[in-house]
Write a protein that holds these residues in place. Sequence first.
Motif, PDB file in Angstrom:
ATOM      1  N   ASP A  75      16.482  18.580  -4.859  1.00  0.00           N
ATOM      2  CA  ASP A  75      17.833  18.012  -4.832  1.00  0.00           C
ATOM      3  C   ASP A  75      17.862  16.788  -3.923  1.00  0.00           C
ATOM      4  O   ASP A  75      18.533  15.810  -4.198  1.00  0.00           O
ATOM      5  CB  ASP A  75      18.847  19.036  -4.289  1.00  0.00           C
ATOM      6  CG  ASP A  75      18.910  20.288  -5.148  1.00  0.00           C
ATOM      7  OD1 ASP A  75      18.869  20.155  -6.386  1.00  0.00           O
ATOM      8  OD2 ASP A  75      18.978  21.404  -4.581  1.00  0.00           O
ATOM      9  N   ILE A  76      17.142  16.913  -2.809  1.00  0.00           N
ATOM     10  CA  ILE A  76      17.072  15.787  -1.875  1.00  0.00           C
ATOM     11  C   ILE A  76      15.655  15.637  -1.311  1.00  0.00           C
ATOM     12  O   ILE A  76      14.863  16.576  -1.340  1.00  0.00           O
ATOM     13  CB  ILE A  76      18.053  15.952  -0.677  1.00  0.00           C
ATOM     14  CG1 ILE A  76      17.696  17.193   0.157  1.00  0.00           C
ATOM     15  CG2 ILE A  76      19.500  16.011  -1.128  1.00  0.00           C
ATOM     16  CD1 ILE A  76      18.317  17.173   1.533  1.00  0.00           C
ATOM     17  N   LEU A  77      15.385  14.428  -0.817  1.00  0.00           N
ATOM     18  CA  LEU A  77      14.106  14.162  -0.163  1.00  0.00           C
ATOM     19  C   LEU A  77      14.359  13.986   1.323  1.00  0.00           C
ATOM     20  O   LEU A  77      15.381  13.414   1.722  1.00  0.00           O
ATOM     21  CB  LEU A  77      13.502  12.857  -0.685  1.00  0.00           C
ATOM     22  CG  LEU A  77      12.921  12.832  -2.082  1.00  0.00           C
ATOM     23  CD1 LEU A  77      12.799  11.392  -2.540  1.00  0.00           C
ATOM     24  CD2 LEU A  77      11.561  13.504  -2.121  1.00  0.00           C
ATOM     25  N   THR A  78      13.437  14.468   2.122  1.00  0.00           N
ATOM     26  CA  THR A  78      13.522  14.188   3.548  1.00  0.00           C
ATOM     27  C   THR A  78      12.121  13.893   4.060  1.00  0.00           C
ATOM     28  O   THR A  78      11.153  13.922   3.293  1.00  0.00           O
ATOM     29  CB  THR A  78      14.229  15.337   4.308  1.00  0.00           C
ATOM     30  OG1 THR A  78      14.620  14.855   5.588  1.00  0.00           O
ATOM     31  CG2 THR A  78      13.326  16.557   4.482  1.00  0.00           C
ATOM     32  N   TYR A  79      11.992  13.575   5.341  1.00  0.00           N
ATOM     33  CA  TYR A  79      10.702  13.136   5.866  1.00  0.00           C
ATOM     34  C   TYR A  79      10.514  13.651   7.289  1.00  0.00           C
ATOM     35  O   TYR A  79      11.479  14.007   7.964  1.00  0.00           O
ATOM     36  CB  TYR A  79      10.642  11.594   5.865  1.00  0.00           C
ATOM     37  CG  TYR A  79      11.817  10.984   6.576  1.00  0.00           C
ATOM     38  CD1 TYR A  79      13.001  10.730   5.889  1.00  0.00           C
ATOM     39  CD2 TYR A  79      11.788  10.724   7.941  1.00  0.00           C
ATOM     40  CE1 TYR A  79      14.118  10.218   6.544  1.00  0.00           C
ATOM     41  CE2 TYR A  79      12.890  10.207   8.600  1.00  0.00           C
ATOM     42  CZ  TYR A  79      14.047   9.957   7.895  1.00  0.00           C
ATOM     43  OH  TYR A  79      15.153   9.466   8.550  1.00  0.00           O
ATOM     44  N   CYS A 113       9.335   5.548   4.769  1.00  0.00           N
ATOM     45  CA  CYS A 113       9.053   4.498   3.769  1.00  0.00           C
ATOM     46  C   CYS A 113       8.635   5.130   2.448  1.00  0.00           C
ATOM     47  O   CYS A 113       9.125   4.760   1.378  1.00  0.00           O
ATOM     48  CB  CYS A 113       7.908   3.589   4.219  1.00  0.00           C
ATOM     49  SG  CYS A 113       8.351   2.482   5.526  1.00  0.00           S
ATOM     50  N   LEU A 114       7.719   6.099   2.530  1.00  0.00           N
ATOM     51  CA  LEU A 114       7.240   6.770   1.318  1.00  0.00           C
ATOM     52  C   LEU A 114       8.401   7.487   0.625  1.00  0.00           C
ATOM     53  O   LEU A 114       8.583   7.375  -0.584  1.00  0.00           O
ATOM     54  CB  LEU A 114       6.127   7.770   1.663  1.00  0.00           C
ATOM     55  CG  LEU A 114       4.821   7.185   2.212  1.00  0.00           C
ATOM     56  CD1 LEU A 114       3.900   8.293   2.709  1.00  0.00           C
ATOM     57  CD2 LEU A 114       4.108   6.342   1.162  1.00  0.00           C
ATOM     58  N   ALA A 115       9.203   8.213   1.426  1.00  0.00           N
ATOM     59  CA  ALA A 115      10.339   8.957   0.872  1.00  0.00           C
ATOM     60  C   ALA A 115      11.322   8.010   0.177  1.00  0.00           C
ATOM     61  O   ALA A 115      11.822   8.301  -0.912  1.00  0.00           O
ATOM     62  CB  ALA A 115      11.044   9.736   1.971  1.00  0.00           C
ATOM     63  N   CYS A 161       0.845  -1.201   0.000  1.00  0.00           N
ATOM     64  CA  CYS A 161       0.000   0.000   0.000  1.00  0.00           C
ATOM     65  C   CYS A 161       0.883   1.254   0.000  1.00  0.00           C
ATOM     66  O   CYS A 161       0.561   2.248  -0.643  1.00  0.00           O
ATOM     67  CB  CYS A 161      -0.927   0.000   1.213  1.00  0.00           C
ATOM     68  SG  CYS A 161      -2.242  -1.230   1.053  1.00  0.00           S
ATOM     69  N   GLY A 162       2.000   1.181   0.696  1.00  0.00           N
ATOM     70  CA  GLY A 162       2.954   2.295   0.706  1.00  0.00           C
ATOM     71  C   GLY A 162       3.519   2.557  -0.683  1.00  0.00           C
ATOM     72  O   GLY A 162       3.685   3.710  -1.086  1.00  0.00           O
ATOM     73  N   GLU A 163       3.773   1.487  -1.411  1.00  0.00           N
ATOM     74  CA  GLU A 163       4.310   1.652  -2.777  1.00  0.00           C
ATOM     75  C   GLU A 163       3.296   2.333  -3.691  1.00  0.00           C
ATOM     76  O   GLU A 163       3.655   3.149  -4.532  1.00  0.00           O
ATOM     77  CB  GLU A 163       4.679   0.290  -3.366  1.00  0.00           C
ATOM     78  CG  GLU A 163       6.040  -0.190  -2.911  1.00  0.00           C
ATOM     79  CD  GLU A 163       6.305  -1.632  -3.308  1.00  0.00           C
ATOM     80  OE1 GLU A 163       5.684  -2.116  -4.271  1.00  0.00           O
ATOM     81  OE2 GLU A 163       7.127  -2.259  -2.620  1.00  0.00           O
ATOM     82  N   ILE A 164       2.027   1.989  -3.511  1.00  0.00           N
ATOM     83  CA  ILE A 164       0.987   2.617  -4.333  1.00  0.00           C
ATOM     84  C   ILE A 164       0.920   4.118  -4.025  1.00  0.00           C
ATOM     85  O   ILE A 164       0.898   4.954  -4.931  1.00  0.00           O
ATOM     86  CB  ILE A 164      -0.382   1.936  -4.108  1.00  0.00           C
ATOM     87  CG1 ILE A 164      -0.311   0.497  -4.625  1.00  0.00           C
ATOM     88  CG2 ILE A 164      -1.504   2.711  -4.792  1.00  0.00           C
ATOM     89  CD1 ILE A 164      -1.534  -0.327  -4.346  1.00  0.00           C
TER      90      ILE A 164
END
Length: 225
Positions: free
Chosen positions: A110-114, A132-134, A90-93
């Motif tokens: 440039d970067i992802l954070t959470y 997980c999503l990031a 479900c997280g992947e979706i």
Amino acid sequence: MGKGIIKNLTLIKEGICSIIYSKEDECPICKMYSEEGYLCKECISKIRFCKNRYMLNQYNIEFKYYSIAYYTGNIKELILRLKYKSDFHCGEILSSYMTSKIKEENIPCDILTYVPMKRKSLRERGYNQSKCLAKNIGKELNIPIITTLKKTENTKDQIGLNGIERWENIRGAFTAVNHDKFKNKKIILIDDVITTGATAFCCAEELLMAGAKEINILTAAKSNV
Ligand SMILES: [Zn+2]
């Protein structure tokens, strides 16, 4: 016609079904056939997608935020399953929708954070759903995921606080870490749900003060409030 033939036919049919309707090819919500395990059309039709870009305004600072859909129906279901049932499919979706949003809206990155969790909550759940999503999004877009924030351990629970109290409680609840990895960078801050926006805003504010160039917020869902 013996019972044996019927039994054999049933076995063959079950075999075929399990090949065609393997777990990878079923909608995780209604379990009907759906290619590559994405949501089926019926379940997608029960999502209220957000069409706009939103703004968070506080203390004379402004951040843009984007959400995939309103926190209701099947988006809520996907988030709850990711959060409380360790359903990473479900997280992947959810993250594939979020990846598409970054592309469609051309969100600088440039970067992802959470948004981080308290150590205690992290121990209890075993994983941070926003991380997980990031991670999924970073993998799809080939963008690094950096831990940029830590949550202070002694913040009060937000439940039971009114709007203003929430803002005050959450301000100062996050501390920037790994400054050298995000200084002058354009960041997308990932979270699962945005409600009052206090959490996302205070995280973004902390990153800005710590030297980030630009922060945009992206969440899987937005509450109706
Ligand atoms: Zn379905």
